[in-house]
Write a protein that holds these residues in place. Structure first.
Motif, PDB file in Angstrom:
ATOM      1  N   LYS A  33      36.502  10.067  42.092  1.00 39.28           N
ATOM      2  CA  LYS A  33      36.834   9.947  40.681  1.00 39.28           C
ATOM      3  C   LYS A  33      38.048  10.804  40.328  1.00 39.28           C
ATOM      4  O   LYS A  33      38.421  11.733  41.043  1.00 39.28           O
ATOM      5  CB  LYS A  33      35.650  10.366  39.813  1.00 39.28           C
TER       6      LYS A  33
ATOM      7  N   ASP B 240      38.886   9.091  34.738  1.00 40.48           N
ATOM      8  CA  ASP B 240      37.491   8.702  34.553  1.00 40.48           C
ATOM      9  C   ASP B 240      36.745   9.683  33.655  1.00 40.48           C
ATOM     10  O   ASP B 240      35.819   9.305  32.929  1.00 40.48           O
ATOM     11  CB  ASP B 240      36.780   8.650  35.914  1.00 40.48           C
ATOM     12  N   HIS B 241      37.138  10.929  33.717  1.00 38.46           N
ATOM     13  CA  HIS B 241      36.434  12.010  33.032  1.00 38.46           C
ATOM     14  C   HIS B 241      37.471  13.014  32.567  1.00 38.46           C
ATOM     15  O   HIS B 241      38.514  13.169  33.216  1.00 38.46           O
ATOM     16  CB  HIS B 241      35.455  12.668  34.029  1.00 38.46           C
TER      17      HIS B 241
ATOM     18  N   THR C 177      33.574  11.556  29.082  1.00 38.58           N
ATOM     19  CA  THR C 177      34.487  10.432  29.222  1.00 38.58           C
ATOM     20  C   THR C 177      35.593  10.554  28.183  1.00 38.58           C
ATOM     21  O   THR C 177      35.449  11.289  27.190  1.00 38.58           O
ATOM     22  CB  THR C 177      33.752   9.105  29.012  1.00 38.58           C
TER      23      THR C 177
ATOM     24  N   GLU D  95      34.287  10.012  24.761  1.00 41.12           N
ATOM     25  CA  GLU D  95      33.454  11.100  24.246  1.00 41.12           C
ATOM     26  C   GLU D  95      34.279  12.313  23.845  1.00 41.12           C
ATOM     27  O   GLU D  95      33.960  12.996  22.858  1.00 41.12           O
ATOM     28  CB  GLU D  95      32.428  11.508  25.300  1.00 41.12           C
TER      29      GLU D  95
ATOM     30  N   ARG E 121      41.222   1.080  26.480  1.00 42.84           N
ATOM     31  CA  ARG E 121      40.799   2.478  26.479  1.00 42.84           C
ATOM     32  C   ARG E 121      41.193   3.151  25.167  1.00 42.84           C
ATOM     33  O   ARG E 121      41.892   2.572  24.332  1.00 42.84           O
ATOM     34  CB  ARG E 121      41.431   3.210  27.660  1.00 42.84           C
TER      35      ARG E 121
END
Length: 254
Positions: A29, A203-204, A218, A221, A246
């Protein structure tokens, strides 16, 4: 987890720069590391690859505590691409990438076919194979960053750290570099300033503020109007992009 930072603190003299930070990155990731200037992003990356010494806490690559790994073992595992690197030496693109094989070769070992294969594969992955004989000094900023990444890939790492890899690049090269990293399939941490680019390619996200974690999750978030105002001091409107789906940030001018 492939990279785990557990309650890590780092100080320069009496100044605490990283304060009790905990983050984790799943294998394969891409984690975006965000925060204002001076928030501790670069220091945290250097702690992970042991260019700085933690005051307290533990950093692990998989099950291995980095403090227990030899320098050579760590360099075979993790590659670090810094913001900017230059040299006055007349050196070709291939020679720069060949430097990435250093951790895999002993003092008396000769260059082998495995080394050649790693270098050629790395050049191909960043689309610089046709420039292999070109002098480093003749490359554009975006091309130099591709070569930096190729040198890192020649290390055959499982983890990749990048400190502001798109700094000073035009928008086309910013998009090209981050798209390239996202497609590599390596566990990666990228320190970035551009929140929209982070939302597009990571991804994060982890947001640092004054050396501490202000938010983690994320992009959807983390990148809220409240956080952007609180951490970065600007007003913003958040929406989902109709182009890439996104999070997209529009900044408000006071």
């Amino acid at each position: 987890m492939s990279i785990t930072v557990d309650q890590v603190t780092y100080a320069a003299g009496n100044t605490v720069i990283v304060n009790g930070v905990s983050i984790s990155v799943e294998k394969g990731k891409v984690l975006g590391l965000l925060g204002p200037n001076g928030s501790g992003k670069s220091s945290l990356l250097r702690l992970i690859c042991r260019l700085r010494q933690v005051r307290s806490g533990i950093i692990r690559l998989g099950d291995d505590d980095v403090s227990g790994l030899s320098r050579a073992a760590l360099a075979r595992r993790i590659a670090f691409v810094e913001q900017q690197s230059t040299t006055d030496t007349q050196i070709t693109v291939r020679d720069v990438v060949r430097l990435g094989r250093t951790p895999h070769r002993g003092l008396l070992s000769s260059w082998g076919s495995d080394d050649d294969a790693a270098v050629e594969e790395a050049l191909a992955r960043v689309d610089m194979a046709e420039r292999a004989r070109q002098l480093w000094q003749t490359l554009s900023g975006g091309e130099r960053q591709r070569v930096h990444i190729a040198r890192a890939l020649a290390q055959s790492p499982s983890e990749l750290l990048l400190d502001e890899p798109t700094n000073h690049l035009d928008i086309q090269h910013q998009l090209d570099i981050l798209a390239l990293v996202a497609k590599l399939g390596l566990t990666s941490i990228i320190a970035l300033h551009d929140l929209n680019l982070a939302a597009m390619f990571c991804d994060h996200l982890v947001v640092l503020q004054k050396g501490e974690v202000a938010a983690s999750g994320t992009p959807e978030e983390v990148l809220t109007e409240d956080l952007i105002a609180r951490v970065f001091g600007v007003r913003a409107h958040i929406e989902r992009s109709a182009v890439h789906g996104r999070t997209h940030i529009q900044y408000r001018v006071s």
